[in-house]
Scaffold this motif. Structure first.
Motif, mmCIF file in Angstrom:
data_model
loop_
_atom_site.group_PDB
_atom_site.id
_atom_site.type_symbol
_atom_site.label_atom_id
_atom_site.label_comp_id
_atom_site.label_asym_id
_atom_site.label_seq_id
_atom_site.Cartn_x
_atom_site.Cartn_y
_atom_site.Cartn_z
ATOM 1 N N ARG A 124 0.844 -1.205 0.000
ATOM 2 C CA ARG A 124 0.000 0.000 0.000
ATOM 3 C C ARG A 124 0.870 1.243 0.000
ATOM 4 N N GLU A 125 1.870 1.243 0.834
ATOM 5 C CA GLU A 125 2.894 2.293 0.787
ATOM 6 C C GLU A 125 4.156 1.634 1.318
ATOM 7 N N SER B 63 4.432 -0.832 4.428
ATOM 8 C CA SER B 63 3.116 -1.152 4.984
ATOM 9 C C SER B 63 2.939 -2.659 5.157
ATOM 10 N N THR C 87 -0.720 15.476 5.000
ATOM 11 C CA THR C 87 0.046 15.119 3.807
ATOM 12 C C THR C 87 1.185 16.113 3.645
#
Lengths: 321, 321, 321, 321, 321, 321
Positions: B292-293, B296, C23
């Motif tokens: 996912r990133e 992760s 973010t």
């Protein structure tokens, strides 16, 4: 002790045997006399019994779901064997061996359990191995596991069916993981062993295979989470993430919400466990279906799968002569 | 010949290489000058190209879906590498090796095909063996089979993916049938080989993997029935019931109406083929998902399956120290 | 300590405050200089921050999900307020009060918990009362209960939302049972209290409201069965049937398989609990929806319910003048 | 030759006629004597036969699905006519005209086929015309087409029903295309002719209308693709795109995955064909439904459509007097 | 009066025309100056307008959904024409002809209405004829009917589209009933005329085609039942059963619960009306779809139908040369 | 006047009473004599009657659905009481009180209506109050309302069941709104009163509870919109938006398309009305279910809900002794 089975009763034979009363209905003949119609069952099948004499009297001595000793004579009526009952009386349930009255799988439960234990003792992860051993050490659980059916009707619906299915699944897992890399086989094996173990509480199987109240209101999936929670709580230093992964296998193994899994499979192992569990059950169920009628190329209709299956003419793969 | 791949381009590097133009858009800068924004791809990935000078001029020389030779310099813009293009010109497609521009599986197609053939030549039923040989003898078909992808996106979405999936499935079938009695392994093997072979016509894979018109309007399932019909029509004395069983495997292998099977699996072998086909595709798909990133424990979301998958911390099955 | 909230920042104001970095993206301006675009949030909302100077330098000092101290000036850009950041630096998380950064319900958690306890202490069944007291005595659980949100997005998605929903539901239960005979109010009250309590483990809510791994892989329903199993195991002579009824309320309270209940409600109380739980959540959710646009008679679209709601002109029930 | 039909048998009549044995069951009377209960059918309906004398003897001479000559007397029993059978004996099937025993449509098959041919010979596209002629030239196919039913139960479930439906659909197509521009009428006509032609292989209709094994395992849709593939393969220079469009009409004409179409209609003509095919079948089916009970304004319940239909009082559109 | 249409604006042209402001957004340029971005529409399409000078000033004079007079110059930006606006000012709505700003069907509404009336005056049932005449006599209704669109997006989404669809459907009904016996054509015609008439209240169509509040909360189906109830209440001696049949056509014409019909079609006429209504809408919708990209054999994706449609190469039915 | 009820008939009792003939079948005994089998019903239950003498003669004097006077003697046959009928003759329906023959709720209709009126006269909004009063003033409507059942089978399936359900719902609404702010209670009350009022036309309930033709073809939802439209049309200055909100409650109160609501609830009040209506019906239905068998912890299976309900052992909430 039971010596005579329904499947062995022949026309005109004198009958003296133990049966379970599945239904009991009273009627009145045109002549105004009471009679009893009984459905008598054992593990080999069912047979009708008719009590034409002393029906009121004899009828007071037993109820539906009682075990009874029946004496009488087998006769043919409308193409079917039935028993004209001369005497019928309740038998103390403690003298009964349940396996005489319920269908029983063909494999020896002790041998199957031993094989299951051998496979699981090959687990390398010490925590998962400890979890398996904690289950093996629970004698009440192991006794239930040896007897429990795999289902009421869908697949492996007979005594020891659960163990038969679990063992078949474990062997299937070992074969399939061999075809791929990167699958956690220890996790899959513990999942294969525990995924249906709540069925020992979901079903009652002393007289007939039926759902317990807890089976109906909670289901085996929830009850095996409880079981596993209690076992893991007693194992020192069981890693939290590993506990999560084991329980996830249990709660997701039906594969879809509509089949009662509150979570979809979200690990590779959960996807595989669901798939192989489903396949093993289906193979047993399809192979066990009777023919639609004698000699038919088709099986009887399977309600849960919504179809009949084609078995063919038996010559489908023959070499031309 | 292609020597430079997108994945190898570094900041400030001088670029001279062959790429496929995936998109080509014209813009006008604040200063009123035309410029081009290109998406350039090869099998290793994609990169943006910007043509700031002679944009109108150069732009006339090529279109979307052309192969081009690009010269320029790699620069970093908003955290991403892009190419400031000095020159770009169309290249004759006949000089291009498709495999340079499409993702390619890691296994050798010839070796995989040989392995597939070895397995199928173990079939004992002479009619099914003849059917397999008729396919092997069709060179155009074998060439396509060696290249075709397994899907556009779902699973094995790269050149030779279809063959990789078919081989994996055949090996899986051999293992699984070993766990049961009464399965027609010859039938299952021919089904495993042919169940997706229509994908060689369903997809175009010369520039990008995409559906052909026939793929969209008929689908691989219908086209492989046509193929098998033609092959069987040419084999003398092929038993009608056996032909029916083979074709039934093809038309039912998606397992459900909503997945485009006009018939549900109605033989034991059809049930097993669907189940193992589905499982093999899922294992490949789940194992190929990116994270996912970075770092992760979860994979990226998989659209068709409607979920992410949990990979864990990597220490899940570690022994305690 | 946080003194300045996003919602209070006005054009041209000098800013000096603590925010959470939601973010963090790096860009390069036309002139070739790096800059940073930040999304800064606290419980009152979100605001964009731009770092035009010393972007590389400052950017190295913090990451996404860090708490930072930001100094700069509020400016209007394209109709929205943003912060031109002069300085930004990471702040030690231990100095942060989570409630400053997450939306918080309007009611006092301690007062709500006291009210919940008062209601539950009205239970007459001694076993259920003992179960409630066992939960109250678990201080870690009570601390979590006071903070946990009701959901990530659907309803009561703010700190203490779970407690607010539980209290509202308990009060609703008391009113509704008053309209009927033959409902087991004690059972319903314990169900109202426990039905979502697993959410304290399903969500993390220290920086943002998100699912935990356990929340994703097991869900609150399973985790609260585990919690209740452990509590009941420690209460002497808790009737087995009563335990079954309590757990059934938990596993069935989503009301349908597709919403993740492995069993449908099968007691009158389970049917009522599902219905009122659903209603209480919907009322909160619908009343909290923003307008579609300022002055609109319609709310924004609600994704989970698949529709907008009509609020009307505000004069719908007015008496004629 | 058959001269007496079930529908014509009256109370007390002496019976001597040919029937098909639909079911045959043996019973034993209270007095201990065997008797036979038969369901005897022909195209006009069904009647019960009872053999009270020489039952064992006569019963050995025929089986279910045999054609038999029955002699006896019609009597009224519980409000229904039944035959007290004196004699019953198997008749050689080769002397039987199937149309005597299966329901037959009211239109002449030869006349209908001629009309179909006239319509299709109006096709202007030479390739599609050639395809139609190739089918007409296949005499075995035309023979089957003249007899085949439209379905087992849903619509046109009688001999020649398929042809009746096809002709009605062709005429409907001609009318409907007249209302629009830009529809390829030649393509629609060939689709109307071929869309169900695989039903000649899907059903057996020599004794009763039933599914063949191939009908069950492949279905008419797949079998007509095979048929059309073979026909087109033999027509020189048949355009590939046109072949694709014809086959697409076949594979998509059920209109939805759940009705067994592996592809949704994706051309204007495919959308229209599905719609009109569905409409023509429904009109026939609804108009053929019997009344719910004599004099009712409602029809019997239609299982596949899940409802009864309202026919009204018969005065619904009358002018007031 | 509107003389200049969006579709006719060319690069560099001086612009002076009336448009509807579909969106209006304020921006701030890098240089710190306000500018406005407008989406300007009329029935021929949409165009972007940019106000670079006096933006604050001009912007105060109009809002979204206002009609404005725009003066400026057409320029090319990023491959698209936009207007650099020098002046923009609100125009009094009363001077506007709606048909200039909304898409308009190609047929003359008065001629279509006349044709509809001619068809309906062929009805023989005096009550249904009276109902048709009662509608024709309602001038406000007829005015709305001449303008109303057939839908917001699905089919006939332009002014007079409802009438065009109704007329096409009536003509289709006349053709189709000719193919069958026993259909009540008068009933079908009145159903064809009234089945969508509630759309005159469901949509607003003075500036853009959108749902009214009543359209959203009740829908055209309910509103046309109200309309027909009021009309029938005023016709003396209208038979109750006939009223029921007319209203049943309205409430069931969407054909399925999930499309908003509270009752399934339960008369033959209701089944036919639903089918032909659906078909007529689909033909118009599919034929109106733009190409996926210039020259493509496929149309753009149709959201409601969930697919693209294949138009082919244009040579599909060509004779070989 | 009816004095004898089915439920009170005992073995050997002489019978003379009024009953409704639910079914009437003619048989022929072995001896060749006609006899009649009748199902006789009144509100207390059903009983079988047998006419062994003068069956043809007596049978000509009445039909199914007639009220008859029956004389004979109660006897026990196969464990059930039946009547050996000596005489049976049709009785003029005008002398019959329907309530003697249909199940009747336990509450007094007049008292319930008075309570409903008291609640609705508490409405503050003058328009809604006027709407309520317009309904109260419609005496024919009020008479029907006092008698109508709540459903045919699902919930409140007895005379006055509709009023009982409406009153219970109104009281529930008053309690629930007390738990929340911002709900328009007047609107909810009028919705609670009117949401099912069309059932007075949907069902016939003079002999048995059954659907009317209008009930089947339009349904109560559509018919109550018609009713409310007519009532509102006659109230001066009834606000249009308010009318819309009232009607929206009616058309959306089934909560989902598949339950026959053409619109989903789109106001807060519509959401609440659907939820409470559904809950009130379910509570009544579940509480009315008989036991599965005498002494069972489970109810009989409820078809519409697809399950049985668990009532427990009756000791579930007992204090330990």
């Amino acid at each position: 002790m039971k010596t005579l089975y329904v499947a062995d009763i022949r026309e005109n034979q004198l009958v003296d045997g133990l049966f379970l009363v599945a239904t009991k209905n009273q009627g009145v003949s045109r002549g105004g006399n009471s009679y009893l119609t009984l459905k008598l069952i054992d593990r080999s099948g069912e047979i009708e019994g008719r009590v034409w004499e002393r029906a009121d009297d004899l009828g007071r001595g037993f109820e539906r779901n009682d075990f009874v000793r029946v004496r009488g004579q087998a006769t043919l009526y409308q193409g079917k064997i039935q028993i004209r009952v001369q005497d019928v009386a309740r038998v103390d349930g403690s003298k009964i061996v349940a396996a005489d009255f319920l269908p029983q799988g063909v494999f020896d439960p002790d041998a199957m359990l031993a094989e299951v234990q051998t496979i699981l003792r090959g687990i390398k992860n010490p925590h998962l191995l400890a979890l398996a051993e904690a289950c093996f050490a629970d004698e009440a659980l192991m006794q239930l596991l040896k007897c429990a059916p795999g289902a009421k009707t869908i697949h492996h619906p007979y005594l020891s069916g659960l163990l038969e299915h679990s063992l078949s699944l474990l062997k299937l897992i070992l074969k399939v993981v061999d075809n791929y890399r990167g699958i956690d086989v220890d996790l899959l094996l513990i999942g294969g062993f525990l995924h249906d173990i709540g069925k020992v509480y979901e079903f009652s199987f002393d007289r007939a295979i039926d759902y317990t109240d807890a089976g109906q209101l909670l289901g085996h999936l929830i009850m095996e989470v409880e079981l596993v929670t209690r076992k893991i709580d007693m194992i020192p230093e069981f890693p939290a993430e590993l506990a999560l992964l084991v329980k996830h296998l249990l709660v997701s193994h039906h594969g879809a919400y509509e089949f009662g899994s509150p979570k979809l499979p979200q690990t590779l192992e959960a996807v595989i466990l669901h798939s192989l569990d489903d396949l093993d059950g289906k193979i047993q169920a399809i192979q066990s279906l009777p023919e639609r009628e004698p000699g038919s190329k088709w099986t009887a209709f399977h309600r849960a799968y919504g179809r009949s299956f084609y078995r063919g003419s038996g010559e489908k793969t023959e070499t031309e002569k």
